[in-house]
Enzyme design. Structure first.
Site, mmCIF file in Angstrom:
data_model
loop_
_atom_site.group_PDB
_atom_site.id
_atom_site.type_symbol
_atom_site.label_atom_id
_atom_site.label_comp_id
_atom_site.label_asym_id
_atom_site.label_seq_id
_atom_site.Cartn_x
_atom_site.Cartn_y
_atom_site.Cartn_z
ATOM 1 C CG ASP A 92 -1.975 1.080 1.132
ATOM 2 O OD1 ASP A 92 -2.171 1.601 0.019
ATOM 3 O OD2 ASP A 92 -2.587 1.422 2.157
ATOM 4 C CG ASP A 148 -6.099 -4.478 2.322
ATOM 5 O OD1 ASP A 148 -6.705 -3.764 1.502
ATOM 6 O OD2 ASP A 148 -5.657 -4.045 3.396
ATOM 7 C CB CYS A 200 -12.372 -24.425 12.041
ATOM 8 S SG CYS A 200 -10.844 -23.627 11.526
ATOM 9 C CB CYS A 205 -7.273 -23.610 11.609
ATOM 10 S SG CYS A 205 -7.686 -23.117 13.293
ATOM 11 C CB CYS A 263 -10.233 -25.482 15.211
ATOM 12 S SG CYS A 263 -10.904 -23.806 15.333
ATOM 13 C CG HIS A 305 -9.818 -19.658 14.281
ATOM 14 N ND1 HIS A 305 -10.350 -20.864 13.862
ATOM 15 C CD2 HIS A 305 -10.847 -18.762 14.229
ATOM 16 C CE1 HIS A 305 -11.634 -20.701 13.584
ATOM 17 N NE2 HIS A 305 -11.959 -19.439 13.793
#
Length: 326
Positions: free
Chosen positions: A45, A220, A258, A260, A263, A289
């Site tokens: 950016d 984003d 989930c 991940c 989790c 997560h």
RNA sequence: GGUGGGGUUCCCGAGUGGCCAAAGGGAACAGACUGUAAAUCUGUCGGCGUACGCCUUCGGAGGUUCAAAUCCUCCCCCCACCA
């Protein structure tokens, strides 16, 4: 972590990296990719948003922005050209032009004047790095506040400058969700459909679904990571505030659906404890997560679009996150 | 045994006659966070009540006073130094 969860691109910030550690230093390290050992695309950016969010310590003129470092108070100056030079030093794949992100509530007159300058800045950015100069590409940023005709004017002028992609800036700056969707739904379909459309700084899971539905390709946002650090986690069943006392002895996973790392390995009771104890691991696990959740949301969206069930997916999340939109 | 200091709301800690349900911090509880000055910020935090307010509270028991966390008496406990 990001490689593991299959993030396709990350964002770096011109303003922050310029102040620390300095873009020259990064260039000497071989650029951001090598410095941070990130092998996939990077978007940087321009610092335009910092011009907005750090407005108490800056001054805007046609030449550029004069601002003070929040770190040591020293004075600095960003011109459109300077901001591109910095991004060249950083070596990102996608550079963003310098723009003025107009605060919500500014009147039409100010917004229109600002837009004129933002467009001139965009042209100067492009002229300082014409298409094909190097391996980096550049996106223009549509501004125009909450006036549809100004948004259209912004887009038209930007299209003449020949950017490789287009972004929508100046949203989620304090307006209502309804107003944001109104502008978004108006301008996005008018953008070139053969170039990436990037909605800057947005947003909640529902915002993303809405953005995709009107044609946005990329986003984003700090929301997933910042909220994670502050204890708000996104799950398939809605938001979960892991700080709540009700989770003190809850041995179930944060989100049973989930996959991940967080989790798969820890209970809500443990995550709550880590948060309450201010353990560094808390920030890491929570952020892991939320990022995984967002990336997975995008995967679901892409898959749904391919098989034609996007509308169902959107409706599903709207039901789950229903209370969040108001 | 002697001398000095001290016991305040869950914790630490201000407060030495009325402006004190009692500063401040912590903890706890709840909430916010959208191109990252954010491991940050906001609110609540004795009980009841919408509110004016009422009730209970500053180691314990008495007392002085129109009025006491604050002054007096006795008692209980803690700490420091000396012996």
């Amino acid at each position: 972590d990001l490689e593991e969860m299959e993030a396709q691109i990350i964002l770096g910030n011109t303003y922050h990296l310029y102040l620390r550690p300095g873009d020259d230093l990064v260039a000497r390290r071989g650029g951001l990719h090598r410095f941070a050992n990130w092998k996939r695309p990077i978007l940087t950016d321009s610092g335009g948003f910092q011009v907005f969010s750090l407005q108490s310590i800056r001054k805007i003129t046609e030449q550029g922005v004069e601002f003070r470092s929040y770190i040591d108070g020293s004075k600095h100056f960003f011109s459109p050209e300077k901001v591109i030079d910095i991004q060249r030093n950083l070596g990102s794949d996608i550079m963003m032009v310098l723009d003025e992100c107009v605060a919500y509530g500014e009147d039409r007159e100010y917004t229109e004047k600002s837009l004129g300058m933002t467009t001139r800045w965009a042209r100067r950015c492009r002229e300082s790095y014409p298409k094909g100069t190097g391996g980096q590409i550049m996106f223009g940023i549509v501004q125009g506040g909450f006036h549809k005709d100004l948004r259209e004017m912004s887009l038209e002028q930007l299209r003449e400058i020949d950017f490789e992609g287009f972004a929508i800036g100046g949203l989620s700056v304090g307006e209502s969700t309804e107003q944001m969707y109104d502008i978004l739904g108006h301008i996005t379909p008018l953008m070139p459909d053969d170039k990436p459309r990037y909605l800057m700084g947005v947003g909640t899971p529902l915002d993303i679904l809405e953005g995709v539905s009107v044609g946005v390709d990329m986003f984003d946002c700090v929301l997933p990571s910042r909220n994670a650090r502050n204890g708000t986690l996104f799950t398939s069943r809605g938001k979960v505030n892991i700080k709540r006392a009700e989770f003190a002895e809850d041995d179930s996973p944060l989100d049973p659906e989930c996959g991940c790392y967080t989790c798969r390995n820890f209970t809500k009771a443990y995550l709550r404890h880590l948060y309450q104890a201010k353990e560094l691991l808390s920030y890491r696990l929570n952020t892991y997560h939320n990022l995984y959740f967002y990336l997975n949301l995008m995967k679901q969206i892409r898959a749904a679009i391919e098989v034609g069930t996007f509308a169902d997916l959107k409706r599903h999340y709207e039901a789950v996150y229903a209370t969040e939109t108001e």
